[in-house]
Design a protein around this motif. Structure first.
Motif, PDB file in Angstrom:
ATOM      1  N   SER A   6      43.473  28.305  51.159  1.00  0.00           N
ATOM      2  CA  SER A   6      44.838  28.811  51.124  1.00  0.00           C
ATOM      3  C   SER A   6      45.271  29.092  49.698  1.00  0.00           C
ATOM      4  CB  SER A   6      45.784  27.786  51.760  1.00  0.00           C
ATOM      5  OG  SER A   6      45.808  26.615  50.981  1.00  0.00           O
ATOM      6  N   LEU A   7      46.358  29.797  49.586  1.00  0.00           N
ATOM      7  CA  LEU A   7      46.898  30.091  48.252  1.00  0.00           C
ATOM      8  C   LEU A   7      47.259  28.822  47.518  1.00  0.00           C
ATOM      9  CD1 LEU A   7      49.221  33.182  48.790  1.00  0.00           C
ATOM     10  CD2 LEU A   7      47.121  33.066  47.461  1.00  0.00           C
ATOM     11  N   ALA A   8      47.701  27.825  48.243  1.00  0.00           N
ATOM     12  CA  ALA A   8      48.093  26.569  47.592  1.00  0.00           C
ATOM     13  C   ALA A   8      46.907  25.881  46.947  1.00  0.00           C
ATOM     14  CB  ALA A   8      48.733  25.639  48.616  1.00  0.00           C
ATOM     15  N   ALA A   9      45.693  26.177  47.455  1.00  0.00           N
ATOM     16  CA  ALA A   9      44.503  25.528  46.894  1.00  0.00           C
ATOM     17  C   ALA A   9      43.969  26.246  45.667  1.00  0.00           C
ATOM     18  CB  ALA A   9      43.409  25.459  47.957  1.00  0.00           C
ATOM     19  N   LEU A  10      44.446  27.459  45.432  1.00  0.00           N
ATOM     20  CA  LEU A  10      43.981  28.210  44.276  1.00  0.00           C
ATOM     21  C   LEU A  10      44.593  27.647  42.997  1.00  0.00           C
ATOM     22  CD1 LEU A  10      44.194  31.865  45.602  1.00  0.00           C
ATOM     23  CD2 LEU A  10      42.135  30.518  45.218  1.00  0.00           C
ATOM     24  N   PRO A  11      43.878  27.768  41.875  1.00  0.00           N
ATOM     25  CA  PRO A  11      44.415  27.262  40.609  1.00  0.00           C
ATOM     26  C   PRO A  11      45.720  27.953  40.246  1.00  0.00           C
ATOM     27  CG  PRO A  11      42.079  27.788  40.418  1.00  0.00           C
ATOM     28  CD  PRO A  11      42.533  28.327  41.731  1.00  0.00           C
ATOM     29  N   ARG A 196      50.078  35.001  37.189  1.00  0.00           N
ATOM     30  CA  ARG A 196      50.923  34.228  38.095  1.00  0.00           C
ATOM     31  C   ARG A 196      50.926  34.798  39.514  1.00  0.00           C
ATOM     32  NH1 ARG A 196      53.836  30.311  35.978  1.00  0.00           N
ATOM     33  NH2 ARG A 196      53.944  30.143  33.715  1.00  0.00           N
ATOM     34  N   SER A 197      50.200  35.888  39.720  1.00  0.00           N
ATOM     35  CA  SER A 197      50.130  36.498  41.041  1.00  0.00           C
ATOM     36  C   SER A 197      48.969  35.917  41.843  1.00  0.00           C
ATOM     37  CB  SER A 197      49.951  38.013  40.898  1.00  0.00           C
ATOM     38  OG  SER A 197      48.673  38.307  40.345  1.00  0.00           O
ATOM     39  N   ARG A 198      48.892  36.306  43.103  1.00  0.00           N
ATOM     40  CA  ARG A 198      47.777  35.875  43.945  1.00  0.00           C
ATOM     41  C   ARG A 198      46.463  36.397  43.363  1.00  0.00           C
ATOM     42  NH1 ARG A 198      46.771  36.731  50.442  1.00  0.00           N
ATOM     43  NH2 ARG A 198      44.522  36.457  50.366  1.00  0.00           N
ATOM     44  N   PHE A 199      46.480  37.605  42.852  1.00  0.00           N
ATOM     45  CA  PHE A 199      45.280  38.194  42.257  1.00  0.00           C
ATOM     46  C   PHE A 199      44.798  37.354  41.074  1.00  0.00           C
ATOM     47  CE2 PHE A 199      43.619  41.214  39.006  1.00  0.00           C
ATOM     48  CZ  PHE A 199      42.435  41.558  39.657  1.00  0.00           C
ATOM     49  N   LEU A 203      41.333  35.161  40.542  1.00  0.00           N
ATOM     50  CA  LEU A 203      40.420  35.296  39.398  1.00  0.00           C
ATOM     51  C   LEU A 203      40.115  33.931  38.795  1.00  0.00           C
ATOM     52  CD1 LEU A 203      41.831  38.448  37.541  1.00  0.00           C
ATOM     53  CD2 LEU A 203      39.882  38.326  39.109  1.00  0.00           C
ATOM     54  N   ALA A 204      41.134  33.087  38.702  1.00  0.00           N
ATOM     55  CA  ALA A 204      40.922  31.729  38.187  1.00  0.00           C
ATOM     56  C   ALA A 204      39.999  30.934  39.100  1.00  0.00           C
ATOM     57  CB  ALA A 204      42.265  31.008  38.038  1.00  0.00           C
ATOM     58  N   GLY A 205      40.151  31.140  40.409  1.00  0.00           N
ATOM     59  CA  GLY A 205      39.270  30.478  41.347  1.00  0.00           C
ATOM     60  C   GLY A 205      37.830  30.949  41.205  1.00  0.00           C
ATOM     61  N   ILE A 206      37.644  32.233  40.928  1.00  0.00           N
ATOM     62  CA  ILE A 206      36.300  32.779  40.711  1.00  0.00           C
ATOM     63  C   ILE A 206      35.674  32.165  39.467  1.00  0.00           C
ATOM     64  CG2 ILE A 206      35.046  34.877  40.100  1.00  0.00           C
ATOM     65  CD1 ILE A 206      37.044  36.401  41.901  1.00  0.00           C
ATOM     66  N   ARG A 207      36.489  31.980  38.432  1.00  0.00           N
ATOM     67  CA  ARG A 207      35.961  31.373  37.213  1.00  0.00           C
ATOM     68  C   ARG A 207      35.507  29.933  37.459  1.00  0.00           C
ATOM     69  NH1 ARG A 207      40.370  30.601  34.638  1.00  0.00           N
ATOM     70  NH2 ARG A 207      40.369  28.346  34.801  1.00  0.00           N
ATOM     71  N   ILE A 208      36.254  29.213  38.259  1.00  0.00           N
ATOM     72  CA  ILE A 208      35.942  27.803  38.501  1.00  0.00           C
ATOM     73  C   ILE A 208      34.764  27.649  39.461  1.00  0.00           C
ATOM     74  CG2 ILE A 208      36.854  25.658  39.471  1.00  0.00           C
ATOM     75  CD1 ILE A 208      39.622  26.587  38.488  1.00  0.00           C
ATOM     76  N   ASN A 209      34.793  28.378  40.573  1.00  0.00           N
ATOM     77  CA  ASN A 209      33.726  28.240  41.576  1.00  0.00           C
ATOM     78  C   ASN A 209      33.689  29.499  42.433  1.00  0.00           C
ATOM     79  OD1 ASN A 209      31.954  27.486  43.666  1.00  0.00           O
ATOM     80  ND2 ASN A 209      32.558  25.343  43.495  1.00  0.00           N
ATOM     81  N   GLU A 210      32.900  30.472  41.998  1.00  0.00           N
ATOM     82  CA  GLU A 210      32.833  31.742  42.725  1.00  0.00           C
ATOM     83  C   GLU A 210      32.209  31.565  44.105  1.00  0.00           C
ATOM     84  OE1 GLU A 210      31.115  36.295  42.271  1.00  0.00           O
ATOM     85  OE2 GLU A 210      30.841  34.848  40.644  1.00  0.00           O
ATOM     86  N   GLN A 211      31.224  30.693  44.220  1.00  0.00           N
ATOM     87  CA  GLN A 211      30.551  30.498  45.494  1.00  0.00           C
ATOM     88  C   GLN A 211      31.526  29.968  46.552  1.00  0.00           C
ATOM     89  OE1 GLN A 211      27.082  28.031  45.235  1.00  0.00           O
ATOM     90  NE2 GLN A 211      26.570  28.227  47.413  1.00  0.00           N
TER      91      GLN A 211
END
Length: 350
Positions: A6-11, A196-199, A203-211
């Motif tokens: 979910s969005l809440a789980a994203l950095p 600060r957007s969902r996008f 991207l921050a989530g991809i940096r942390i763990n893309e898989q």
């Protein structure tokens, strides 16, 4: 079976009170510089502003998305060449036409490079981006396109006129300064909104763990390609400004030295921070000017690369979080002190 993310789980970017106050105050203070600086110092300030935009564009890739590119100067140089080639010989060109066209040229090349290079990872991605940048470099350097190794000169500067009234004339230093400063403010604001957007959170989530992001259903390739193109277009904005500032464009603007320099800027300022990218550009350009000054270092000034290299090593060794880490460290210490004081006062009262 993948678990939806979910969005809440994203950095999320850290929420700090008064986070906008410092950038706004810095912008207002910078706007007063033309009243205080000499012509040379004002030109140096414009150079810093341009490289700050360039550094911000790379920060979106490296600090936000985790994509280390050694070919970012290609977009910088392609936009500069597009600016020089579009400028008419009989007068100034229109900014509203030339600026979008230069950024579009950089964006198209970024789309081409990103579509291919993003299929690789790690050191292979770094080498592929470097290879594409060198390819562009040698196209302009070894062929007759735009003057070859000698480059091409701009006969005039872009301008903006409405009904015969000149609103912006980049031939005038003060006009150029405020146009560049406005471009920096717009770039900073755009990237802050993206982060600060969902996008941006994706991207921050991809940096942390893309898989994990892929397992959660995110098409990471599209996100990375979009970030790559946006970064390329912002680098194109910096390239447009640099071409208009110097009045000459040459293949060195596309060299790997330029890509390495802007990468050092964001490392010096601190990865993962827009303010760090701007601070890194300021520090890098000022250090370069300082070490290359013959008035200070006499004959040793010609070896400024050595002095700058040693300084960069010391910065990385003693400030692993960059210049922005100094502010965070002092803020953290003050918070710890206030917390200790509060606890102590509470115990004494009891």
């Amino acid at each position: 079976m993948s678990i939806p993310l979910s969005l809440a789980a994203l950095p999320k970017p850290p929420k700090t009170s008064g986070a906008w106050l410092l950038p706004v105050l810095a912008l207002l203070a910078t706007g007063l510089l033309p009243l205080l600086l000499s012509e040379y110092a004002q030109d140096l300030a414009v150079k810093i502003i341009i490289y700050a935009i360039f550094a911000l564009s790379l920060e979106l890739l490296v600090g936000t998305t985790g994509l280390i590119s050694l070919g970012h100067a290609a977009f910088f140089g392609v936009a500069a060449y597009a600016t020089a080639l579009m400028l008419p010989d009989n007068g100034p060109g229109a900014i509203l036409l030339m600026l979008p066209a230069a950024m579009l040229a950089a964006g198209c090349y970024a789309l081409f490079v990103g579509a291919l290079s993003l299929r690789t990872k790690g050191v292979y991605f770094i080498m592929v981006t470097l290879a594409f940048a060198q390819m562009a470099f040698f196209i302009f350097h070894d062929t007759g396109i735009a003057g070859g190794s000698d480059g091409i000169y701009l006969t005039s500067r872009p301008a903006l006129a409405v009904s015969g009234f000149m609103l912006v004339d980049l031939e005038l230093p003060r006009h150029f300064f405020f146009f560049a400063l406005g471009s920096l403010a717009a770039s900073y604001l755009l990237l802050a909104m993206i982060l600060r957007s969902r996008f941006g959170r994706a991207l921050a989530g991809i940096r942390i763990n893309e898989q994990r992001m892929r397992a959660a259903g995110y098409r990471t390739y599209g996100y990375k390609l979009a970030a790559f193109v946006i970064a390329g277009m912002l680098a194109g904005l910096a390239g447009f400004l640099m071409a208009a500032r110097t009045g000459v464009v040459n293949p060195e603007m596309l060299s790997w030295h330029e890509s390495g320099a802007v990468l050092l800027m964001i490392i010096l300022g601190g990865l993962g921070s827009l303010r760090g990218a701007v601070l890194g550009a300021i520090a890098f350009i000022l250090l370069k000017e300082f070490y290359s000054s013959e008035a200070v270092f006499a004959g040793f000034a010609q070896h400024w690369q050595l002095s700058l290299g040693v300084t960069m090593i010391l910065f990385v060794a003693f400030l692993p979080n960059g210049l922005i880490g100094l502010g965070r460290r002092s803020t953290g210490k003050s918070r710890k002190r206030s917390k200790k004081t509060t606890i102590s006062a509470g115990g004494h009262h009891a």
